[in-house]
Write an enzyme that holds these catalytic residues in place. Structure first.
Site, PDB file in Angstrom:
ATOM      1  N   ARG A 239       0.827  -1.203   0.000  1.00 51.43           N
ATOM      2  CA  ARG A 239       0.000   0.000   0.000  1.00 51.43           C
ATOM      3  C   ARG A 239       0.868   1.263   0.000  1.00 51.43           C
ATOM      4  O   ARG A 239       0.992   1.955  -0.999  1.00 51.43           O
ATOM      5  CB  ARG A 239      -0.955  -0.021   1.205  1.00 51.43           C
ATOM      6  CG  ARG A 239      -2.102   0.999   1.110  1.00 51.43           C
ATOM      7  CD  ARG A 239      -1.752   2.379   1.585  1.00 51.43           C
ATOM      8  NE  ARG A 239      -1.311   2.413   2.971  1.00 51.43           N
ATOM      9  CZ  ARG A 239      -0.820   3.495   3.551  1.00 51.43           C
ATOM     10  NH1 ARG A 239      -0.689   4.628   2.878  1.00 51.43           N
ATOM     11  NH2 ARG A 239      -0.393   3.451   4.811  1.00 51.43           N
ATOM     12  N   ASP A 240       1.518   1.537   1.113  1.00 51.53           N
ATOM     13  CA  ASP A 240       2.321   2.746   1.230  1.00 51.53           C
ATOM     14  C   ASP A 240       3.530   2.702   0.299  1.00 51.53           C
ATOM     15  O   ASP A 240       3.985   3.730  -0.191  1.00 51.53           O
ATOM     16  CB  ASP A 240       2.770   2.909   2.685  1.00 51.53           C
ATOM     17  CG  ASP A 240       3.287   4.305   2.983  1.00 51.53           C
ATOM     18  OD1 ASP A 240       3.001   5.226   2.214  1.00 51.53           O
ATOM     19  OD2 ASP A 240       3.984   4.468   4.001  1.00 51.53           O
TER      20      ASP A 240
ATOM     21  N   HIS B 193       6.545   4.549  12.516  1.00 50.46           N
ATOM     22  CA  HIS B 193       6.575   4.524  11.050  1.00 50.46           C
ATOM     23  C   HIS B 193       7.639   5.532  10.601  1.00 50.46           C
ATOM     24  O   HIS B 193       7.411   6.744  10.600  1.00 50.46           O
ATOM     25  CB  HIS B 193       5.192   4.919  10.511  1.00 50.46           C
ATOM     26  CG  HIS B 193       5.045   4.813   9.028  1.00 50.46           C
ATOM     27  ND1 HIS B 193       4.178   3.929   8.437  1.00 50.46           N
ATOM     28  CD2 HIS B 193       5.630   5.483   8.009  1.00 50.46           C
ATOM     29  CE1 HIS B 193       4.238   4.060   7.116  1.00 50.46           C
ATOM     30  NE2 HIS B 193       5.114   5.011   6.840  1.00 50.46           N
TER      31      HIS B 193
ATOM     32  N   HIS C  10      10.704   7.109   8.002  1.00 52.84           N
ATOM     33  CA  HIS C  10      11.234   7.295   6.654  1.00 52.84           C
ATOM     34  C   HIS C  10      12.722   7.631   6.789  1.00 52.84           C
ATOM     35  O   HIS C  10      13.157   8.163   7.815  1.00 52.84           O
ATOM     36  CB  HIS C  10      10.484   8.409   5.916  1.00 52.84           C
ATOM     37  CG  HIS C  10       9.109   8.014   5.482  1.00 52.84           C
ATOM     38  ND1 HIS C  10       8.699   8.034   4.173  1.00 52.84           N
ATOM     39  CD2 HIS C  10       8.035   7.567   6.182  1.00 52.84           C
ATOM     40  CE1 HIS C  10       7.442   7.636   4.083  1.00 52.84           C
ATOM     41  NE2 HIS C  10       7.019   7.350   5.296  1.00 52.84           N
TER      42      HIS C  10
ATOM     43  N   CYS D 177       5.169   9.683   0.008  1.00 55.18           N
ATOM     44  CA  CYS D 177       3.823  10.204   0.223  1.00 55.18           C
ATOM     45  C   CYS D 177       3.480  11.138  -0.920  1.00 55.18           C
ATOM     46  O   CYS D 177       4.200  12.108  -1.169  1.00 55.18           O
ATOM     47  CB  CYS D 177       3.736  10.951   1.552  1.00 55.18           C
ATOM     48  SG  CYS D 177       2.112  11.700   1.847  1.00 55.18           S
TER      49      CYS D 177
ATOM     50  N   ASN E 191      10.173   4.478   2.742  1.00 56.34           N
ATOM     51  CA  ASN E 191       9.997   3.975   4.094  1.00 56.34           C
ATOM     52  C   ASN E 191      11.233   3.222   4.563  1.00 56.34           C
ATOM     53  O   ASN E 191      12.075   2.805   3.767  1.00 56.34           O
ATOM     54  CB  ASN E 191       8.815   3.004   4.118  1.00 56.34           C
ATOM     55  CG  ASN E 191       7.484   3.677   3.917  1.00 56.34           C
ATOM     56  OD1 ASN E 191       6.965   4.330   4.809  1.00 56.34           O
ATOM     57  ND2 ASN E 191       6.915   3.520   2.727  1.00 56.34           N
TER      58      ASN E 191
END
Length: 314
Positions: free
Chosen positions: A29-30, A221, A223, A254, A263
């Protein structure tokens, strides 16, 4: 020259670090949402299957966001159908009640919503101000909970915002508390643009603890914009955090924060955790092989240091 396929030994865990952690895989997804070239549904399905086969306990499959805003994920329904009956247990992101309707129609049992710790990013990402976002989340979360669906909450821009700069700890805690009060089972605290540092991580976790939020309600989460993701993860381990979002091959970014790079790579995190003697239940070599395969599908090298060392980064 290709590095040998040597994985870290399994030493005794370093006290007081956790003995085991959960990796929440966000690659499908991300990781893929910011890809400009459309990835075929069958490739996405195979990506998810390979990640599950590697032992990852949680794999976030897709998002029921409007195809107008994230064209890459326009095939959410097709993807879940391709994955078969097990797909209903895979988390999916839903931005609002329309997204929830689509998820419930397919029988999804786990959803995530995406909030902002700052006003500017809430306006850019959600078309709501900082306060107004909760009016959007409240009915979505209430309906999901009434249907027996677990709700996770992402909070973006927890460490810094490209428009507003430093984000006060108390502002992040206030947003997180509101989401927990609405019924979120877990908060994923996002360093969306990768400006966090270990000291900042420790301070933020401490601020939540001081506000009565236990570490088992928090996930991290990270980055890797400034190369701090692994150092930040280590600081979070020292603070007692046991859930970490990561993306196979370091995929991601993003679409609404252009300074956000990839990520934290699942392989890089696994390498560190294995070296610390922390259990994950995940096969590092299988994840690395999956990332090598996906890099070939995307036609570009993986940014993961471990994948590069294993000879699959180019």
């Amino acid at each position: 020259m290709r590095a040998p396929m040597v994985v870290p030994a399994h030493p005794t865990p370093i006290a007081p670090l956790p003995r085991a952690v959960t990796i929440y895989e966000v690659g499908p997804r991300d990781g893929l949402q910011n890809e400009s070239a459309q990835v075929p549904t069958e490739v996405k399905a195979e990506f998810v299957r390979r990640l599950l086969d590697a032992g990852l306990p949680v794999v976030e499959a897709t998002s029921f966001v409007s195809p107008k805003w994230v064209p890459q994920l326009a095939d959410a329904e097709q993807l879940l159908r391709a994955l078969g009956p097990t797909a209903v247990q895979l988390p999916v992101l839903v931005p609002n009640e329309r997204g929830l309707d689509r998820a419930l129609e397919l029988g999804c049992r786990r959803i995530a919503i995406f909030a902002s710790a700052t006003d500017t990013f809430a306006r850019k990402n959600l078309n709501r101000d900082l306060e107004g976002q909760f009016a959007m989340f409240e009915p979505t979360m209430a309906r999901a909970l009434d249907a027996g669906v677990d709700v996770r909450a992402y909070v973006s821009m927890c460490f810094g915002d490209p428009w507003e700069g430093a984000v006060p700890l108390e502002q992040v805690v206030a947003v997180g508390h509101r989401l927990l009060d609405l019924g979120a089972s877990q908060l994923s605290l996002g360093d969306t643009i990768g400006v966090g540092t270990p000291g900042h991580v420790t301070a933020l976790v401490g601020a939540f603890e001081a506000a009565g939020v236990a570490t088992d309600r928090l996930a991290m989460h990270f980055h890797d914009t400034y190369g701090q993701a692994l150092a930040n993860a280590y600081a979070a381990l020292q603070s007692g955090i046991t859930t970490y979002d990561a993306s196979a091959g370091g995929l991601g970014g993003c679409p609404y924060a252009h300074s956000a790079t990839g990520n934290l790579a699942t392989e890089d995190l696994l390498w560190m955790l294995q070296g610390l003697g922390i259990e994950t239940g995940v096969d590092l070599e299988q994840v690395a092989a999956t990332s090598v395969w996906m890099a070939k599908q995307l036609g570009r090298p993986s940014p993961s240091a471990v994948v590069r060392a294993f000879g699959g980064g180019s």
